[in-house]
Motif scaffolding. Structure first.
Motif, PDB file in Angstrom:
ATOM      1  N   THR A 111      31.513  41.240  46.692  1.00 47.27           N
ATOM      2  CA  THR A 111      32.822  41.559  47.269  1.00 47.27           C
ATOM      3  C   THR A 111      32.868  41.301  48.775  1.00 47.27           C
ATOM      4  OG1 THR A 111      32.179  43.899  47.446  1.00 47.27           O
ATOM      5  CG2 THR A 111      33.387  43.226  45.474  1.00 47.27           C
ATOM      6  N   SER A 112      31.758  41.517  49.476  1.00 45.64           N
ATOM      7  CA  SER A 112      31.750  41.274  50.916  1.00 45.64           C
ATOM      8  C   SER A 112      31.834  39.792  51.252  1.00 45.64           C
ATOM      9  CB  SER A 112      30.490  41.877  51.557  1.00 45.64           C
ATOM     10  OG  SER A 112      29.320  41.205  51.099  1.00 45.64           O
ATOM     11  N   ASN A 152      28.370  44.972  46.322  1.00 44.61           N
ATOM     12  CA  ASN A 152      28.712  44.775  47.733  1.00 44.61           C
ATOM     13  C   ASN A 152      28.437  43.348  48.186  1.00 44.61           C
ATOM     14  OD1 ASN A 152      29.501  47.456  47.979  1.00 44.61           O
ATOM     15  ND2 ASN A 152      27.477  48.146  48.637  1.00 44.61           N
ATOM     16  N   TYR A 174      34.140  36.568  37.419  1.00 44.05           N
ATOM     17  CA  TYR A 174      33.721  37.906  37.831  1.00 44.05           C
ATOM     18  C   TYR A 174      32.202  38.028  37.694  1.00 44.05           C
ATOM     19  CZ  TYR A 174      38.604  39.138  36.643  1.00 44.05           C
ATOM     20  OH  TYR A 174      39.978  39.185  36.544  1.00 44.05           O
ATOM     21  N   LYS A 219      34.842  38.411  43.222  1.00 47.22           N
ATOM     22  CA  LYS A 219      35.353  39.460  42.349  1.00 47.22           C
ATOM     23  C   LYS A 219      34.202  40.046  41.539  1.00 47.22           C
ATOM     24  CE  LYS A 219      39.996  37.535  41.999  1.00 47.22           C
ATOM     25  NZ  LYS A 219      41.103  37.121  41.097  1.00 47.22           N
ATOM     26  N   CYS A 220      34.130  41.375  41.514  1.00 47.49           N
ATOM     27  CA  CYS A 220      33.023  42.037  40.852  1.00 47.49           C
ATOM     28  C   CYS A 220      33.528  43.280  40.128  1.00 47.49           C
ATOM     29  CB  CYS A 220      31.951  42.428  41.874  1.00 47.49           C
ATOM     30  SG  CYS A 220      30.356  42.867  41.156  1.00 47.49           S
TER      31      CYS A 220
END
Length: 242
Positions: A60-61, A57, A47, A65-66
């Motif tokens: 995740t884009s 963004n 993460y 995983k964040c």
């Protein structure tokens, strides 16, 4: 043993704001670091933990995983402590977001400390690498560490330690690579310990453990890598990536 990795990532870094979103061979520094950590295949989950929607963004884009921090934090370990509270794991490895050259061999040596520690005597382990370049030894952006005969940390400093009062060819200097491996409870404990004078003065978070009489097992690696603290470091990383 369930091991996860968490990468604390602030957008507003004091020495080089926005450095994690800088381009490194077609991808951002933080994405390179995330992908390198996943590529090691040492962790059940990886993460990025951030206070920035821009970084959130970005990860995740790109399928990563964040976790968004809910509070303000003084250090990366504090940020991870908040995020890991509800994540099942035995050991969490703190990988710095500005280390895109993160590689498997060093992290595997770090995790081996816990696999061999059957009595759970070690709560925290970290990496160090020998340095010989005089400019790096005196550079305050390079954190140095000295250890005892069992490779437990005695102290960390931005100053040269040991101080070379007597020139001796046998003197060795070690850079602390900002990669930590915690047992989960140890990092939860870390977050509730108030910062003391030495940590506040040096701005080195692991000193907090020493000030509270905790032990840090240091693991020597030969891999230098590049930590991106300045625009000059970024240019060096770009050259190395080629």
């Amino acid at each position: 043993m369930n091991c996860i990795a968490m990468i604390p990532a602030r957008y507003a870094a004091s020495r080089f704001p926005g450095k994690l979103m800088q381009d490194l061979a077609g991808k951002t520094v933080i994405l390179r670091t995330y992908e390198a950590t996943v590529k090691t295949q040492l962790f059940s989950e990886v993460y990025v933990v951030t206070d920035s929607e821009i970084i959130f963004n970005e990860i995740t884009s790109n399928g990563g995983k964040c976790i968004m921090s809910k509070e303000e934090h003084e250090s990366g370990s504090d940020r991870i402590a908040e995020a890991v509270a509800n994540v099942p794991c035995d050991v969490v490895v703190n990988v710095q977001g500005d280390e895109p050259f993160t590689e498997k061999a060093s992290l595997a040596k770090l995790l081996l400390v816990f696999e061999d520690d059957h009595d759970h005597n070690i709560d925290l382990a970290s990496l160090m690498v020998e340095i010989t370049d005089e400019d790096e030894i005196i550079n305050p952006n390079t954190v140095k560490v000295i250890v005892n005969e069992d490779n437990f940390a005695l102290y960390f400093s931005r100053s040269p330690i040991p101080y070379p009062r007597a020139k001796d060819d046998n003197t060795r200097y070690f850079k602390h690579k900002g990669v930590y491996a915690f047992r989960k409870q140890a990092i939860l404990d870390f977050a509730v310990l108030p910062m003391k004078m030495l940590e506040a003065t040096e701005k080195i978070e692991c000193i907090r453990y020493l000030e509270y009489n905790r032990r840090i097992k240091m693991v020597e690696t030969t891999v230098q890598g590049v930590e991106i603290d300045t625009p000059e470091d970024l240019e060096k990383a770009r050259r190395l990536w080629k």
